[in-house]
Design a protein around this motif. Sequence first.
Motif, PDB file in Angstrom:
ATOM      1  N   PRO A 444      13.644 -47.714  19.744  1.00  0.00           N
ATOM      2  CA  PRO A 444      12.295 -47.317  19.335  1.00  0.00           C
ATOM      3  C   PRO A 444      11.937 -47.919  17.986  1.00  0.00           C
ATOM      4  CG  PRO A 444      13.832 -45.551  18.876  1.00  0.00           C
ATOM      5  CD  PRO A 444      14.621 -46.643  19.558  1.00  0.00           C
ATOM      6  N   GLY A 445      10.686 -47.720  17.595  1.00  0.00           N
ATOM      7  CA  GLY A 445      10.232 -48.219  16.313  1.00  0.00           C
ATOM      8  C   GLY A 445      10.802 -47.426  15.154  1.00  0.00           C
ATOM      9  N   PRO A 446      10.498 -47.848  13.919  1.00  0.00           N
ATOM     10  CA  PRO A 446      11.035 -47.161  12.736  1.00  0.00           C
ATOM     11  C   PRO A 446      10.393 -45.794  12.549  1.00  0.00           C
ATOM     12  CG  PRO A 446       9.423 -48.781  12.073  1.00  0.00           C
ATOM     13  CD  PRO A 446       9.599 -48.949  13.549  1.00  0.00           C
ATOM     14  N   ARG A 447      11.030 -44.980  11.736  1.00  0.00           N
ATOM     15  CA  ARG A 447      10.476 -43.673  11.414  1.00  0.00           C
ATOM     16  C   ARG A 447      10.788 -43.363   9.953  1.00  0.00           C
ATOM     17  NH1 ARG A 447       9.924 -38.970  15.622  1.00  0.00           N
ATOM     18  NH2 ARG A 447       8.586 -40.683  16.300  1.00  0.00           N
ATOM     19  N   LEU A 448       9.813 -42.767   9.268  1.00  0.00           N
ATOM     20  CA  LEU A 448      10.024 -42.311   7.898  1.00  0.00           C
ATOM     21  C   LEU A 448      10.596 -40.907   7.931  1.00  0.00           C
ATOM     22  CD1 LEU A 448       6.878 -43.541   5.942  1.00  0.00           C
ATOM     23  CD2 LEU A 448       9.243 -44.245   5.595  1.00  0.00           C
ATOM     24  N   VAL A 452      12.545 -42.121   3.654  1.00  0.00           N
ATOM     25  CA  VAL A 452      13.428 -43.258   3.944  1.00  0.00           C
ATOM     26  C   VAL A 452      13.029 -43.856   5.292  1.00  0.00           C
ATOM     27  CG1 VAL A 452      15.808 -43.988   4.340  1.00  0.00           C
ATOM     28  CG2 VAL A 452      15.308 -42.254   2.613  1.00  0.00           C
ATOM     29  N   ALA A 453      12.845 -45.172   5.315  1.00  0.00           N
ATOM     30  CA  ALA A 453      12.542 -45.848   6.571  1.00  0.00           C
ATOM     31  C   ALA A 453      13.826 -46.040   7.370  1.00  0.00           C
ATOM     32  CB  ALA A 453      11.886 -47.203   6.295  1.00  0.00           C
ATOM     33  N   VAL A 454      13.871 -45.463   8.552  1.00  0.00           N
ATOM     34  CA  VAL A 454      15.041 -45.567   9.426  1.00  0.00           C
ATOM     35  C   VAL A 454      14.666 -46.484  10.581  1.00  0.00           C
ATOM     36  CG1 VAL A 454      16.701 -44.323  10.831  1.00  0.00           C
ATOM     37  CG2 VAL A 454      15.777 -43.260   8.752  1.00  0.00           C
ATOM     38  N   VAL A 455      15.399 -47.602  10.703  1.00  0.00           N
ATOM     39  CA  VAL A 455      15.070 -48.637  11.687  1.00  0.00           C
ATOM     40  C   VAL A 455      16.250 -48.816  12.636  1.00  0.00           C
ATOM     41  CG1 VAL A 455      14.248 -50.987  12.031  1.00  0.00           C
ATOM     42  CG2 VAL A 455      13.741 -49.795   9.878  1.00  0.00           C
ATOM     43  N   ALA A 473      18.957 -54.510   6.092  1.00  0.00           N
ATOM     44  CA  ALA A 473      19.231 -55.701   6.897  1.00  0.00           C
ATOM     45  C   ALA A 473      18.117 -55.975   7.894  1.00  0.00           C
ATOM     46  CB  ALA A 473      20.569 -55.546   7.635  1.00  0.00           C
ATOM     47  N   ALA A 474      17.585 -54.937   8.498  1.00  0.00           N
ATOM     48  CA  ALA A 474      16.513 -55.118   9.486  1.00  0.00           C
ATOM     49  C   ALA A 474      15.167 -55.111   8.774  1.00  0.00           C
ATOM     50  CB  ALA A 474      16.569 -53.993  10.526  1.00  0.00           C
ATOM     51  N   GLY A 475      14.283 -55.966   9.199  1.00  0.00           N
ATOM     52  CA  GLY A 475      12.952 -55.983   8.621  1.00  0.00           C
ATOM     53  C   GLY A 475      12.193 -54.717   8.981  1.00  0.00           C
ATOM     54  N   VAL A 476      11.544 -54.105   7.983  1.00  0.00           N
ATOM     55  CA  VAL A 476      10.771 -52.888   8.223  1.00  0.00           C
ATOM     56  C   VAL A 476       9.364 -53.290   8.666  1.00  0.00           C
ATOM     57  CG1 VAL A 476       9.860 -50.780   7.223  1.00  0.00           C
ATOM     58  CG2 VAL A 476      12.093 -51.636   6.491  1.00  0.00           C
ATOM     59  N   PRO A 477       8.973 -52.959   9.895  1.00  0.00           N
ATOM     60  CA  PRO A 477       7.623 -53.316  10.347  1.00  0.00           C
ATOM     61  C   PRO A 477       6.581 -52.440   9.663  1.00  0.00           C
ATOM     62  CG  PRO A 477       8.768 -52.075  12.055  1.00  0.00           C
ATOM     63  CD  PRO A 477       9.763 -52.296  10.951  1.00  0.00           C
ATOM     64  N   ARG A 491     -11.755 -54.415 -15.174  1.00  0.00           N
ATOM     65  CA  ARG A 491     -10.577 -54.131 -14.346  1.00  0.00           C
ATOM     66  C   ARG A 491     -10.985 -54.068 -12.884  1.00  0.00           C
ATOM     67  NH1 ARG A 491      -6.109 -52.037 -16.912  1.00  0.00           N
ATOM     68  NH2 ARG A 491      -5.624 -50.597 -15.190  1.00  0.00           N
ATOM     69  N   LEU A 492     -10.000 -54.242 -12.038  1.00  0.00           N
ATOM     70  CA  LEU A 492     -10.218 -54.155 -10.602  1.00  0.00           C
ATOM     71  C   LEU A 492      -9.584 -52.872 -10.072  1.00  0.00           C
ATOM     72  CD1 LEU A 492      -9.470 -57.758  -9.268  1.00  0.00           C
ATOM     73  CD2 LEU A 492     -11.680 -56.616  -9.353  1.00  0.00           C
ATOM     74  N   LEU A 493     -10.340 -52.186  -9.215  1.00  0.00           N
ATOM     75  CA  LEU A 493      -9.799 -51.025  -8.530  1.00  0.00           C
ATOM     76  C   LEU A 493      -9.577 -51.416  -7.069  1.00  0.00           C
ATOM     77  CD1 LEU A 493      -8.981 -48.051  -8.549  1.00  0.00           C
ATOM     78  CD2 LEU A 493     -11.356 -47.498  -7.963  1.00  0.00           C
ATOM     79  N   VAL A 494      -8.303 -51.477  -6.659  1.00  0.00           N
ATOM     80  CA  VAL A 494      -7.927 -51.900  -5.307  1.00  0.00           C
ATOM     81  C   VAL A 494      -7.533 -50.666  -4.508  1.00  0.00           C
ATOM     82  CG1 VAL A 494      -6.349 -53.310  -3.944  1.00  0.00           C
ATOM     83  CG2 VAL A 494      -7.155 -54.140  -6.149  1.00  0.00           C
ATOM     84  N   GLU A 495      -8.142 -50.492  -3.343  1.00  0.00           N
ATOM     85  CA  GLU A 495      -7.834 -49.356  -2.488  1.00  0.00           C
ATOM     86  C   GLU A 495      -7.504 -49.865  -1.087  1.00  0.00           C
ATOM     87  OE1 GLU A 495     -11.094 -46.677  -2.539  1.00  0.00           O
ATOM     88  OE2 GLU A 495     -10.892 -46.184  -4.664  1.00  0.00           O
ATOM     89  N   GLY A 496      -6.659 -49.123  -0.400  1.00  0.00           N
ATOM     90  CA  GLY A 496      -6.289 -49.527   0.939  1.00  0.00           C
ATOM     91  C   GLY A 496      -5.472 -48.460   1.623  1.00  0.00           C
ATOM     92  N   HIS A 497      -4.888 -48.825   2.764  1.00  0.00           N
ATOM     93  CA  HIS A 497      -3.996 -47.906   3.447  1.00  0.00           C
ATOM     94  C   HIS A 497      -2.743 -48.667   3.890  1.00  0.00           C
ATOM     95  CE1 HIS A 497      -6.744 -49.277   6.797  1.00  0.00           C
ATOM     96  NE2 HIS A 497      -5.572 -49.640   7.268  1.00  0.00           N
ATOM     97  N   VAL A 498      -1.641 -47.934   4.076  1.00  0.00           N
ATOM     98  CA  VAL A 498      -0.350 -48.541   4.406  1.00  0.00           C
ATOM     99  C   VAL A 498       0.327 -47.692   5.465  1.00  0.00           C
ATOM    100  CG1 VAL A 498       0.821 -47.340   2.504  1.00  0.00           C
ATOM    101  CG2 VAL A 498       1.845 -49.396   3.490  1.00  0.00           C
ATOM    102  N   ARG A 499       0.972 -48.382   6.405  1.00  0.00           N
ATOM    103  CA  ARG A 499       1.698 -47.699   7.477  1.00  0.00           C
ATOM    104  C   ARG A 499       3.053 -48.376   7.676  1.00  0.00           C
ATOM    105  NH1 ARG A 499      -1.903 -44.477  10.437  1.00  0.00           N
ATOM    106  NH2 ARG A 499      -0.388 -44.237  12.121  1.00  0.00           N
ATOM    107  N   VAL A 500       4.033 -47.588   8.042  1.00  0.00           N
ATOM    108  CA  VAL A 500       5.338 -48.083   8.469  1.00  0.00           C
ATOM    109  C   VAL A 500       5.449 -47.783   9.950  1.00  0.00           C
ATOM    110  CG1 VAL A 500       7.837 -47.802   8.292  1.00  0.00           C
ATOM    111  CG2 VAL A 500       6.443 -47.840   6.231  1.00  0.00           C
ATOM    112  N   GLY A 501       5.441 -48.832  10.758  1.00  0.00           N
ATOM    113  CA  GLY A 501       5.360 -48.617  12.195  1.00  0.00           C
ATOM    114  C   GLY A 501       4.029 -47.976  12.522  1.00  0.00           C
ATOM    115  N   GLU A 502       4.092 -46.807  13.140  1.00  0.00           N
ATOM    116  CA  GLU A 502       2.872 -46.068  13.463  1.00  0.00           C
ATOM    117  C   GLU A 502       2.637 -44.914  12.506  1.00  0.00           C
ATOM    118  OE1 GLU A 502       0.786 -47.077  15.758  1.00  0.00           O
ATOM    119  OE2 GLU A 502       2.133 -48.759  16.195  1.00  0.00           O
TER     120      GLU A 502
END
Length: 622
Positions: A444-448, A452-455, A473-477, A491-502
């Motif tokens: 299966p895919g990774p899980r936080l 901790v990212a478990v892959v 060792a394994a790349g974290v998707p 100044r710049l204000l940078v906003e966004g979103h981030v996901r590990v797997g789903e």
Amino acid sequence: MDTESDRRVDRGARGMIDVSVVVPAYNCRASLDRCLTSLLVQRVAKEIVVVDGGSRDGTRELLDLYAACHPRVITVIHDRHPCTPGAARNRGLARAAGRYVFFCDAGDRLAPDALTPLVAAADRNGSDVVVGRVSGARDGLRDSADRASLAAVYDDLTCFKLFRRAFLERHALRFDETQRTGEDMAFTVHAYCHARVVSVVADHDCYHAEATGAEGAGTGDAEAGCVADPLTRLRLVRTPIEVMARHVPPGALRDRLLLRHLRRDVLARLGAPFLDDDEADREKIAVEVADICGQWLTPGVRAALDDMDVARLAALDDTARLVRLARVEAAPLRHRLTDVSWRGDHLLVGGHACLAGPPAATAATATAPGEGGLGGVVGLLLRERLSREERALPALHATGFFTVLIDVAALPPGVWDVHVFVECEGVRRPARFGSSRDPGAGVPGPRLVNGVAVVPFLTRSHGHLSIDAGGHAAGVPAAARLTRVRRRARRLLVEGHVRVGEEPAAPAVRHLVWRERGPGREYRERAVALSSEGFAAETDVPPPGTWDAYLELDLGGPPVRLPVKVEAAMDAPARTMRWWRGPLRLTARPYATAVNRRLSLSVRVDTPLTLVNRVIRAVRRR
């Protein structure tokens, strides 16, 4: 009485000989061509001394033909009487004239140009012994060394090496002519212990041991096929142990060398070979093993033994259990991965494993339906690659298959290789798990889990199952997406979103990193989580240059760096920023790269002269 048929090498006419290759031969007509050809093509000044122990299969005639064709290289000694391999080698050694001596069996061969690097190493280092890598050796030497330690080379106790002849003469080193097997072990131990310098050439295979059939064939043993009985072979191990003990004082080094003998030469005799012995021999072998171990089993050696050898030591007075242990060791461990999936924060691993045995073995206790087996307890063993920490997990059984729930939150960060084991007779038999699996059985895919990212992943080389806790060792998707860029003063204000797997992973963000595309300079600003998925970072405009944006995450292992991608719906990340700093005008333009829409920032400085020239060019274009 021996004869040489006037075919001895004319040593005086040829000058200095680098290597004398000594070959004992007996009834080896089939392999002799290959052996002698491999010796003749060696590109060193050489002589080949072949000692024939009264062969009756055409070996004698073939040797005479080779000697007639190569009279200045090949010396043939025909012995009319049967002799042991040690006696044949001693006869050849007595006739050798080279600076070095190499022992080769007639059933084996040398690799092309194998002697050149061996001689070069000996000349360069003043070596008394040079060990070359033997093809197919179970404990082959991996690293070359100009000066190797005794412990590093002691696993290889064959005589297929380069020896300085003056060194052998100075210490009167000769083979035991009374032994029909194992005589080279005592000779090599003696040489190792006296040698001032032992070198290793392990860049490529030097020696190909290809002799097959009855032991002794092609080695000069005139009674080939008459293999020493198991008890005699076991008793012969005492000689090299005693030779080593006379030269190496008690301590860690002696324990390391004793471990090699007791594990490979003594206790191994209670493994698969023990099953071929009859009941009377088994009793005698167990008594002999007990006697040897009683003399040489030190606390240091005992501490280094594995579970199987410890169990054997405890069962030396119980031959029935020794037989059961031998069956456990010899039985194939059959296993198959059927499922890997997430159950909340636990990783479920399912499969099948058993020690295959004969139909008479306790099939009722087998771990697979319909299969005879030796029974036992099945489980998983997780082993961390760097620390070698191990964690054994029991399995739950259902209709012949097993499942294990792995609490990944309890695993320290690292790469955990998954082994399956069957524990039987108090001994655990492990094997890497996952290479054999059901069709469609993937990971299966990774899980936080607790940040901790478990892959879970399958290794590229063999497809074994491993678990990477922290992305070592394994790349974290994972992916970071830009949602907005705003100007706040300069100044710049940078906003966004981030996901590990789903899964949303904003709590793991640590920094927004600007990396200059050319020189590689970096500037980092702290990033914060706005929600479970959203992040923000307020950053100064870096110095002039072209800068790419990365988001740095802490996922339990080494920092994970992701390029910040610009959503396709955003035509331009933000409007160009311009401001004056004294007479200089600075321009900062955020944009998405054409290939992968990565957020980049172009920072440029304009002087008054630059601005005037720009205006002039604009006017001329009109």
